[in-house]
Design a protein around this motif. Structure first.
Motif, PDB file in Angstrom:
ATOM      1  N   ASP A   1     -36.011  -6.706  36.881  1.00  0.00           N
ATOM      2  CA  ASP A   1     -35.090  -5.974  37.739  1.00  0.00           C
ATOM      3  C   ASP A   1     -35.657  -5.635  39.111  1.00  0.00           C
ATOM      4  O   ASP A   1     -34.920  -5.269  40.005  1.00  0.00           O
ATOM      5  CB  ASP A   1     -34.608  -4.684  37.062  1.00  0.00           C
ATOM      6  CG  ASP A   1     -33.555  -4.955  36.010  1.00  0.00           C
ATOM      7  OD1 ASP A   1     -32.916  -6.038  36.067  1.00  0.00           O
ATOM      8  OD2 ASP A   1     -33.351  -4.096  35.137  1.00  0.00           O
ATOM      9  N   GLU A   2     -36.992  -5.749  39.265  1.00  0.00           N
ATOM     10  CA  GLU A   2     -37.591  -5.413  40.556  1.00  0.00           C
ATOM     11  C   GLU A   2     -37.173  -6.431  41.602  1.00  0.00           C
ATOM     12  O   GLU A   2     -37.102  -7.620  41.314  1.00  0.00           O
ATOM     13  CB  GLU A   2     -39.113  -5.370  40.454  1.00  0.00           C
ATOM     14  CG  GLU A   2     -39.621  -4.154  39.702  1.00  0.00           C
ATOM     15  CD  GLU A   2     -41.131  -4.083  39.642  1.00  0.00           C
ATOM     16  OE1 GLU A   2     -41.803  -4.960  40.223  1.00  0.00           O
ATOM     17  OE2 GLU A   2     -41.632  -3.155  39.012  1.00  0.00           O
TER      18      GLU A   2
ATOM     19  N   SER B   1     -38.717  -3.486  27.224  1.00  0.00           N
ATOM     20  CA  SER B   1     -38.334  -2.605  28.333  1.00  0.00           C
ATOM     21  C   SER B   1     -39.182  -2.880  29.573  1.00  0.00           C
ATOM     22  O   SER B   1     -38.672  -2.859  30.696  1.00  0.00           O
ATOM     23  CB  SER B   1     -38.486  -1.138  27.932  1.00  0.00           C
ATOM     24  OG  SER B   1     -37.571  -0.817  26.921  1.00  0.00           O
ATOM     25  N   GLU B   2     -40.477  -3.134  29.379  1.00  0.00           N
ATOM     26  CA  GLU B   2     -41.346  -3.452  30.516  1.00  0.00           C
ATOM     27  C   GLU B   2     -40.957  -4.789  31.132  1.00  0.00           C
ATOM     28  O   GLU B   2     -40.957  -4.939  32.359  1.00  0.00           O
ATOM     29  CB  GLU B   2     -42.815  -3.462  30.070  1.00  0.00           C
ATOM     30  CG  GLU B   2     -43.335  -2.090  29.726  1.00  0.00           C
ATOM     31  CD  GLU B   2     -44.685  -2.124  29.011  1.00  0.00           C
ATOM     32  OE1 GLU B   2     -45.400  -1.113  29.142  1.00  0.00           O
ATOM     33  OE2 GLU B   2     -45.010  -3.116  28.345  1.00  0.00           O
TER      34      GLU B   2
ATOM     35  N   VAL C   1     -31.013  -8.900  29.304  1.00  0.00           N
ATOM     36  CA  VAL C   1     -32.201  -9.048  30.151  1.00  0.00           C
ATOM     37  C   VAL C   1     -32.295 -10.484  30.658  1.00  0.00           C
ATOM     38  O   VAL C   1     -32.502 -10.731  31.846  1.00  0.00           O
ATOM     39  CB  VAL C   1     -33.479  -8.658  29.373  1.00  0.00           C
ATOM     40  CG1 VAL C   1     -34.728  -9.089  30.123  1.00  0.00           C
ATOM     41  CG2 VAL C   1     -33.511  -7.167  29.113  1.00  0.00           C
TER      42      VAL C   1
ATOM     43  N   GLU D   1     -37.960  -6.034  31.076  1.00  0.00           N
ATOM     44  CA  GLU D   1     -36.709  -5.752  31.773  1.00  0.00           C
ATOM     45  C   GLU D   1     -36.978  -5.151  33.150  1.00  0.00           C
ATOM     46  O   GLU D   1     -36.366  -5.544  34.145  1.00  0.00           O
ATOM     47  CB  GLU D   1     -35.878  -4.796  30.922  1.00  0.00           C
ATOM     48  CG  GLU D   1     -34.535  -4.459  31.490  1.00  0.00           C
ATOM     49  CD  GLU D   1     -33.727  -3.547  30.578  1.00  0.00           C
ATOM     50  OE1 GLU D   1     -32.503  -3.480  30.791  1.00  0.00           O
ATOM     51  OE2 GLU D   1     -34.301  -2.902  29.687  1.00  0.00           O
ATOM     52  N   LYS D   2     -37.919  -4.207  33.222  1.00  0.00           N
ATOM     53  CA  LYS D   2     -38.251  -3.580  34.501  1.00  0.00           C
ATOM     54  C   LYS D   2     -38.800  -4.605  35.480  1.00  0.00           C
ATOM     55  O   LYS D   2     -38.434  -4.615  36.655  1.00  0.00           O
ATOM     56  CB  LYS D   2     -39.291  -2.466  34.265  1.00  0.00           C
ATOM     57  CG  LYS D   2     -39.677  -1.722  35.511  1.00  0.00           C
ATOM     58  CD  LYS D   2     -40.684  -0.643  35.204  1.00  0.00           C
ATOM     59  CE  LYS D   2     -41.170   0.000  36.500  1.00  0.00           C
ATOM     60  NZ  LYS D   2     -42.254   0.947  36.275  1.00  0.00           N
ATOM     61  N   GLU D   3     -39.665  -5.498  35.009  1.00  0.00           N
ATOM     62  CA  GLU D   3     -40.233  -6.552  35.868  1.00  0.00           C
ATOM     63  C   GLU D   3     -39.124  -7.455  36.421  1.00  0.00           C
ATOM     64  O   GLU D   3     -39.155  -7.829  37.580  1.00  0.00           O
ATOM     65  CB  GLU D   3     -41.222  -7.413  35.080  1.00  0.00           C
ATOM     66  CG  GLU D   3     -42.541  -6.754  34.823  1.00  0.00           C
ATOM     67  CD  GLU D   3     -43.421  -6.657  36.060  1.00  0.00           C
ATOM     68  OE1 GLU D   3     -43.379  -7.580  36.900  1.00  0.00           O
ATOM     69  OE2 GLU D   3     -44.127  -5.644  36.185  1.00  0.00           O
TER      70      GLU D   3
END
Length: 82
Positions: A80-81, A73-74, A17, A76-78
């Motif tokens: 990756d945006e 995980s959240e 990440v 990671e999502k932030e």
């Protein structure tokens, strides 16, 4: 008194990440918007040194440290945006 349970974190996943965050530095100067203490804090990704995970809380260490209720995980999502 607050009691926290240390949740094991997969070191490879955390490293992955943060590596992706560093890669994005060469692409743009993205900021991570984190809600902390009822306010929105903008943390430039290039300022992030490392992150600690404790339960459902992530502390981002940059120029200042910011703690937010989010999972790895959240985060990671932030990151990756676009």
């Amino acid at each position: 008194a607050l009691h926290y349970l240390m949740k094991p974190v997969n070191a490879d996943k955390l490293s992955s990440v943060l590596d992706r965050a560093v890669e994005k530095l060469s692409i743009n100067e993205k900021v991570l918007n984190i809600e902390s203490g009822g306010e929105m804090v903008r943390v430039p990704i290039y300022r992030i040194r490392y992150a600690d995970v404790l339960g459902n809380y992530v502390t981002i260490h940059a120029l200042d440290s910011v703690t937010a209720k989010m999972t790895l995980s959240e985060l990671e999502k932030e990151l990756d945006e676009p």
